[in-house]
Design a protein around this motif. Structure first.
Motif, short mmCIF file in Angstrom:
data_model
loop_
_atom_site.label_atom_id
_atom_site.label_comp_id
_atom_site.label_asym_id
_atom_site.label_seq_id
_atom_site.Cartn_x
_atom_site.Cartn_y
_atom_site.Cartn_z
N CYS A 89 -1.44 4.06 -4.14
CA CYS A 89 -2.31 2.91 -3.84
C CYS A 89 -1.68 2.02 -2.77
O CYS A 89 -2.37 1.54 -1.87
CB CYS A 89 -2.57 2.10 -5.12
SG CYS A 89 -3.73 2.89 -6.25
N GLU A 90 -0.37 1.81 -2.87
CA GLU A 90 0.32 0.97 -1.88
C GLU A 90 0.25 1.61 -0.50
O GLU A 90 0.00 0.94 0.50
CB GLU A 90 1.78 0.77 -2.32
CG GLU A 90 2.47 -0.38 -1.64
CD GLU A 90 1.75 -1.71 -1.82
OE1 GLU A 90 1.65 -2.45 -0.83
OE2 GLU A 90 1.25 -2.01 -2.92
N GLU A 91 0.44 2.95 -0.45
CA GLU A 91 0.33 3.66 0.83
C GLU A 91 -1.08 3.54 1.39
O GLU A 91 -1.27 3.33 2.60
CB GLU A 91 0.69 5.13 0.64
CG GLU A 91 2.16 5.38 0.37
CD GLU A 91 2.44 6.84 0.04
OE1 GLU A 91 1.55 7.70 0.23
OE2 GLU A 91 3.57 7.11 -0.41
N LEU A 92 -2.09 3.70 0.50
CA LEU A 92 -3.48 3.59 0.95
C LEU A 92 -3.80 2.18 1.45
O LEU A 92 -4.49 2.02 2.46
CB LEU A 92 -4.44 3.98 -0.18
CG LEU A 92 -4.50 5.46 -0.52
CD1 LEU A 92 -5.33 5.68 -1.78
CD2 LEU A 92 -5.07 6.26 0.64
N ARG A 93 -3.27 1.17 0.76
CA ARG A 93 -3.49 -0.21 1.22
C ARG A 93 -2.88 -0.42 2.60
O ARG A 93 -3.48 -1.04 3.48
CB ARG A 93 -2.88 -1.21 0.23
CG ARG A 93 -3.72 -1.44 -0.99
CD ARG A 93 -3.17 -2.60 -1.84
NE ARG A 93 -3.72 -2.54 -3.16
CZ ARG A 93 -3.09 -2.16 -4.26
NH1 ARG A 93 -1.83 -1.83 -4.21
NH2 ARG A 93 -3.71 -2.12 -5.42
N SER A 94 -1.66 0.08 2.76
CA SER A 94 -0.98 -0.06 4.05
C SER A 94 -1.76 0.65 5.15
O SER A 94 -1.97 0.10 6.24
CB SER A 94 0.44 0.51 3.94
OG SER A 94 1.08 0.47 5.17
#
Length: 145
Positions: A89-94
């Motif tokens: 999720c953090e990678e997708l947000r970034s």
């Protein structure tokens, strides 16, 4: 004689009382013996029940321990998956933030290009109008000659 008769009566009364007392004691002893015998059976049954229940409790504890182990393993796997999902999720947000920034830059650039194209179009339309006017004058001049 009177004394002997009285003693004989007392003796008979004592023998009678003793016999009755022995009968009562014998009855009570017999009842006590029966009760002890029944209590012995109850104790034996109770021990059997306790042993059986103990086996059941031991089996239940073993089952609970096995279930707890399985639950712990599942919880560890779930924690691991949750951590992996949080990372994703953090990678997708970034990536989304970068994409949004890129889109904002592209939109800004397109707006600038559109404005420049609009200005060039206005200039071209003005030149075209001027050329039409010049052509009209040349035709008019040519017609006069």
């Amino acid at each position: 004689e009177l004394q002997e008769s009285a003693l004989s009566e007392v003796h008979a009364t004592l023998e009678d009382a003793t016999a009755k007392h022995e009968a009562v004691v014998s009855t009570r002893f017999s009842a006590l013996d029966d009760t002890c015998h029944e209590l012995g059976h109850l104790v034996t049954n109770l021990r059997s029940t306790v042993d059986h229940n103990s086996e059941g409790v031991i089996e239940a504890c073993s089952s609970l321990e096995a279930l707890q182990q399985v639950a712990s393993e599942r919880e560890m796997r779930a924690d691991s998956r949750f951590a992996a999902l949080e990372g994703t999720c953090e990678e997708l947000r970034s990536a989304q933030d970068q994409h949004s920034a890129g889109l904002a830059e592209a939109c800004s650039s397109l707006e600038e290009q559109q404005q420049a194209a609009s200005e060039r179009e206005t200039q071209a339309a003005s030149r075209f109008t001027a050329l039409e006017g010049a052509c009209q004058e040349l035709r008019s001049t040519q017609d006069q000659h």
